[in-house]
Design a protein around this motif. Structure first.
Motif, PDB file in Angstrom:
ATOM      1  N   THR A  29      91.754  52.465   8.302  1.00  0.00           N
ATOM      2  CA  THR A  29      93.123  52.718   7.831  1.00  0.00           C
ATOM      3  C   THR A  29      93.167  52.903   6.320  1.00  0.00           C
ATOM      4  O   THR A  29      93.960  53.687   5.804  1.00  0.00           O
ATOM      5  N   SER A  33      95.436  58.982   5.280  1.00  0.00           N
ATOM      6  CA  SER A  33      96.680  59.294   4.589  1.00  0.00           C
ATOM      7  C   SER A  33      97.807  58.492   5.231  1.00  0.00           C
ATOM      8  O   SER A  33      97.650  57.935   6.329  1.00  0.00           O
ATOM      9  N   TYR A  34      98.950  58.444   4.550  1.00  0.00           N
ATOM     10  CA  TYR A  34     100.072  57.680   5.109  1.00  0.00           C
ATOM     11  C   TYR A  34     100.519  58.259   6.441  1.00  0.00           C
ATOM     12  O   TYR A  34     100.780  57.521   7.399  1.00  0.00           O
ATOM     13  N   SER A  37      98.115  57.387   9.248  1.00  0.00           N
ATOM     14  CA  SER A  37      98.154  55.978   9.623  1.00  0.00           C
ATOM     15  C   SER A  37      99.336  55.651  10.537  1.00  0.00           C
ATOM     16  O   SER A  37      99.322  54.628  11.230  1.00  0.00           O
ATOM     17  N   ASN A  53      92.912  56.159  -2.250  1.00  0.00           N
ATOM     18  CA  ASN A  53      93.768  55.001  -1.942  1.00  0.00           C
ATOM     19  C   ASN A  53      93.351  53.774  -2.744  1.00  0.00           C
ATOM     20  O   ASN A  53      94.200  52.978  -3.159  1.00  0.00           O
ATOM     21  N   SER A 232     109.651  50.046   5.322  1.00  0.00           N
ATOM     22  CA  SER A 232     108.457  50.850   5.565  1.00  0.00           C
ATOM     23  C   SER A 232     107.311  50.299   4.732  1.00  0.00           C
ATOM     24  O   SER A 232     107.527  49.764   3.640  1.00  0.00           O
ATOM     25  N   ASN A 234     103.315  51.097   3.270  1.00  0.00           N
ATOM     26  CA  ASN A 234     102.223  52.036   3.044  1.00  0.00           C
ATOM     27  C   ASN A 234     100.933  51.363   3.505  1.00  0.00           C
ATOM     28  O   ASN A 234     100.231  50.711   2.724  1.00  0.00           O
ATOM     29  N   TYR A 235     100.610  51.536   4.789  1.00  0.00           N
ATOM     30  CA  TYR A 235      99.481  50.824   5.374  1.00  0.00           C
ATOM     31  C   TYR A 235      98.136  51.201   4.764  1.00  0.00           C
ATOM     32  O   TYR A 235      97.274  50.315   4.614  1.00  0.00           O
TER      33      TYR A 235
END
Length: 271
Positions: A29, A33-34, A37, A53, A232, A234-235
């Motif tokens: 992960t 990209s967001y 994910s 990242n 939300s 951002n994983y």
């Protein structure tokens, strides 16, 4: 006999796979990209490798400062706890003084008290001392451990007392016996306690969250939590920060695992 060994190995392999899968998913992960994910069904291997990242983690928050603060707190707690716990363990293992066993039982009873119970009294003490938002509040309450005293006491009691007698004949004091005889022979137990202490300090979240107010005093556990939004998250950045925070502990365990196993196995069988 072979069938039993084969069955045991299969169980161990399955258990190891279950334990390592979350870590592998975290790595996967952190490189996505967001959008990738969040897609359903999820992809195991990223279509594009986003190593940026890890750079964004340091750009979006003061991650380097969090790292430095965490290192200071971890090293301070670990070194102080090794010193204080080893001295207390030496006293309980070798010296004779009134109510020794009673005092030792009282210390062990601390293990039965959940940390949340004494959270408010500790906070009040830190406030009265004026230590809020300082390294004193993050380090000093964690420099002693009842578990550490118990672990080292058990190990010290397994070291032959003849070594003490030989040291006394050579003119050693109690401090000399502690420093020159017991500590060099207790390296596995000291390393085991050091690993436990460092891991607990590195992962500590609640106490630093309550004790710190400014961004300059935040530690890694709080810094990683800052990536988690209310609506939300951002994983990829969250997983990248989590991966960066786990690397020092993994490296430490890889190099010290033999001492850790030896310290645990040799410390719990003495009376």
């Amino acid at each position: 006999m072979k069938d039993k060994k084969l069955f045991s190995h299969i169980l161990l392999i399955i258990g190891a796979a279950i334990m390592i899968m979350p870590f592998l998913w975290m790595i996967s992960t952190s490189l996505k990209s967001y959008g990738e994910s969040m897609q359903v069904p999820p992809s195991i291997i990223p279509k594009e490798w986003h190593f940026d990242n890890f750079v964004k983690v340091f750009q979006d928050v003061d991650f380097l400062n969090y790292y430095i603060n965490t290192m200071i707190v971890t090293v301070g707690r670990t070194l102080a706890q090794l010193f204080l716990c080893s001295m207390a363990a030496f006293a309980f293992a070798r010296m004779k003084f009134p109510f020794k066993n009673v005092i030792f039982i009282v210390i062990l009873s601390v293990l039965m008290v959940p940390p949340q119970v004494i959270l408010i009294p500790n906070y009040a003490i830190m406030t009265k001392l004026g230590w809020i938002d300082t390294f004193y509040a993050l380090i000093v309450p964690g420099i002693f451990s009842a578990f550490g005293v118990f672990l080292l006491r058990q190990f010290f009691m397994g070291i032959p007392k003849e070594l003490d007698e030989a040291a006394i004949i050579d003119g050693c004091s109690w401090w000399g016996i502690y420093w020159r005889v017991l500590l060099p022979n207790a390296t596995p137990a000291l390393i085991a306690l050091g690993i436990f202490t460092a891991l607990a300090s590195w992962n500590d979240f609640l106490w630093p969250l309550i004790m710190t107010n400014s961004e300059n005093m935040r530690v890694l556990s709080i810094g990683i939590a800052s990536f988690q939004g209310q609506y939300s998250t951002n994983y990829p950045l969250l997983m990248a920060g989590a991966l960066l925070s786990t690397i020092p502990m993994i490296v430490m365990f890889i190099f010290l695992q033999k001492h850790l196993i030896a310290g645990i196995s040799l410390s719990g069988v003495r009376k």
